[in-house]
Design an enzyme around this catalytic site. Structure first.
Site, short mmCIF file in Angstrom:
data_model
loop_
_atom_site.label_atom_id
_atom_site.label_comp_id
_atom_site.label_asym_id
_atom_site.label_seq_id
_atom_site.Cartn_x
_atom_site.Cartn_y
_atom_site.Cartn_z
N ASP A 11 0.88 -1.17 0.00
CA ASP A 11 0.00 0.00 0.00
C ASP A 11 0.92 1.22 0.00
O ASP A 11 1.60 1.47 0.99
CB ASP A 11 -0.88 -0.04 1.25
CG ASP A 11 -1.74 1.21 1.41
OD1 ASP A 11 -1.57 2.17 0.63
OD2 ASP A 11 -2.56 1.23 2.34
N TYR A 229 0.94 -0.08 14.58
CA TYR A 229 -0.04 -0.28 13.53
C TYR A 229 0.18 0.70 12.38
O TYR A 229 0.14 1.91 12.57
CB TYR A 229 -1.47 -0.09 14.08
CG TYR A 229 -2.50 -0.38 13.02
CD1 TYR A 229 -2.70 -1.67 12.57
CD2 TYR A 229 -3.24 0.65 12.43
CE1 TYR A 229 -3.60 -1.95 11.57
CE2 TYR A 229 -4.16 0.38 11.44
CZ TYR A 229 -4.34 -0.92 11.01
OH TYR A 229 -5.23 -1.20 10.02
N LYS A 232 -3.19 -2.92 7.67
CA LYS A 232 -3.25 -4.38 7.73
C LYS A 232 -2.30 -4.98 6.70
O LYS A 232 -1.83 -4.30 5.80
CB LYS A 232 -4.67 -4.83 7.42
CG LYS A 232 -5.57 -5.22 8.56
CD LYS A 232 -4.92 -5.42 9.87
CE LYS A 232 -4.49 -6.83 10.15
NZ LYS A 232 -4.04 -6.93 11.54
C1 F6R Z 1 -6.20 0.88 6.80
C2 F6R Z 1 -7.44 0.68 7.51
C3 F6R Z 1 -8.33 1.83 7.76
C4 F6R Z 1 -7.69 2.88 8.66
C5 F6R Z 1 -8.70 4.00 9.03
C6 F6R Z 1 -8.06 5.11 9.84
O1 F6R Z 1 -5.59 -0.33 6.50
O2 F6R Z 1 -7.75 -0.39 7.87
O3 F6R Z 1 -9.54 1.37 8.31
O4 F6R Z 1 -7.18 2.29 9.82
O5 F6R Z 1 -9.21 4.58 7.84
O6 F6R Z 1 -6.96 5.56 9.14
P1 F6R Z 1 -6.01 6.75 9.66
O7 F6R Z 1 -5.62 6.39 11.05
O8 F6R Z 1 -4.89 6.72 8.67
O9 F6R Z 1 -6.83 8.00 9.58
MG MG Z 2 -4.13 1.98 3.31
MG MG Z 3 -4.91 -2.14 2.15
#
Ligand code: F6R
Ligand code: MG
Ligand code: MG
Length: 373
Positions: A11, A229, A232
């Protein structure tokens, strides 16, 4: 002819948010891989996406873990990152965890599944690509069904080519150990471990009849590499089909049940793994639900003939409908387990920082509560 099929993914920027992929990244990565094909470094390639993950599918003659092929993938990701940065896409470059490439993408953020084989008279392969989940979670159950469950795979019972069974190579992704279970004899032992898919992931499957590799998945745990984190793992799985392996339809059948996987919203929720066509490989609702696409290829003299969009078919409508019913049901639990992951499995999400912040608020249970008199 000996061919290696390498699927390397990362990603390197989402569009919009973490939902999908900008065409500019696919085009830029394809330019880099196209140059390498022209120079003879690789035989062929395709660049696809599932959700916000850029998927490099390459054939070559350099074997698994080739430093040249891994360096090429890294260059393609860097080039796509530059596009993502110029467009201010979300999380540009997020999975490239190191500034310095050191010969192999493993441990640096991208996910990787590779297998080498002597090309058969006809060589059908399926590349599965998932978003918002992890390898064990997405693939342990289907791999069991495909290679060990006669209620899924008719060939295990009625085809001589399959009924000597399969060996499952299982990795302990926490302690970095592995074990091989020979099935059907060791089915129960296999299930005892792979039923805990966040720790034990099926890395590879081999035909016991021929010793040939049948399937390989990417088992890199992004959070364990980064120590926090960052998204994923969003794994990939390569499966060879037909002849001494299960038929294409037996392999796909295992995904007709949208089983629950971890990884939905903030990597912290369980949700159904929804098989979708390429045009629906977009994680929207609550950043999901977790999605899976299947690209079918015939490999011919090292060339990739395809892809066929194998889940872009009405036969998977019912799986999608069930996934949506399950999604509704789970969503109503809001922040409660078992929609949200149990506390122990939240270690590599954003929750621990909040727990740290609130740690001094916790008092011994017999502390008198101020009553106001
Ligand atoms: C990314 C994912 C998303 C993010 C969520 C919050 O793999 O699973 O659900 O965790 O959109 O993203 P941030 O913390 O980057 O705003
Ligand atoms: Mg992403
Ligand atoms: Mg992804």
């Amino acid at each position: 002819m000996r061919v290696t099929l390498s699927v390397i993914k990362a990603d390197v920027g989402g569009y919009v948010g973490h939902s999908s992929m900008h065409q500019g990244l696919i085009e830029r990565a394809a330019e880099v891989l196209g140059g390498a094909r022209d120079r003879g470094l690789i035989y062929d390639f395709r660049v696809l996406n599932v959700g916000d993950d850029l998927e490099l599918i390459m054939t070559h003659g350099r074997g698994v873990d080739s430093p040249e092929v891994h360096a090429l993938a890294w260059q393609a990701f860097e080039a796509a990152t530059a596009v993502a940065k110029s467009l201010k896409l979300y999380g540009a470059g997020q999975d490239l965890l190191s500034d310095a490439f050191s010969g192999n993408v493993r441990g640096l953020g991208p996910g990787c599944a590779e297998l080498s084989f002597e090309e058969r008279r006809s060589e059908p392969v399926i590349v599965f690509m998932a978003d918002k989940t992890s390898a064990g979670s997405a693939f342990n159950l289907p791999l069991y069904r495909i290679f060990a469950d006669p209620f899924n795979t008719a060939g295990l019972v009625i085809s001589e080519a399959l009924n000597s069974g399969f060996d499952f190579e299982v990795h302990d992704v926490i302690e970095h150990k592995k074990v091989v279970f020979s099935c059907p004899e060791e089915l129960y032992a296999l299930l005892a471990f792979i039923g805990s898919p966040l720790r034990y992931a099926v890395k590879a499957v081999y035909s016991r009849g021929t010793g040939e590799v049948a399937a390989v998945s990417s088992t890199e745990r992004l959070s364990l590499i980064a120590g926090r984190y960052v998204g994923k793992d969003d794994p990939v799985l390569i499966v060879r089909a037909q002849g001494e392996f299960p038929a294409v339809g037996e392999i796909l059948e295992a995904f007709s049940h949208p089983h629950l996987v971890e990884g939905w919203m903030r990597g912290s929720h369980y949700g159904p793994l929804m098989p979708v066509g390429f045009g629906d490989a977009r994680c929207t609702r609550f950043d999901g639900p977790p999605r899976l696409v299947a690209a079918g290829f015939q490999v011919a003299e090292g060339k990739l003939i395809g892809p066929v969009d194998l889940f872009g078919d009405p036969a998977f409508e019912r799986a999608r409908e069930l996934a949506l019913v399950v999604a509704d049901y789970l969503r109503r639990h809001g922040p409660f387990e078992p929609h949200r992951l149990p506390m122990e499995e939240m270690e590599y999400t954003t929750l621990p920082r909040l727990m740290q912040k609130l740690k001094d608020r916790w008092l011994p249970i017999d502390t008198p509560v101020p009553t106001g008199d």
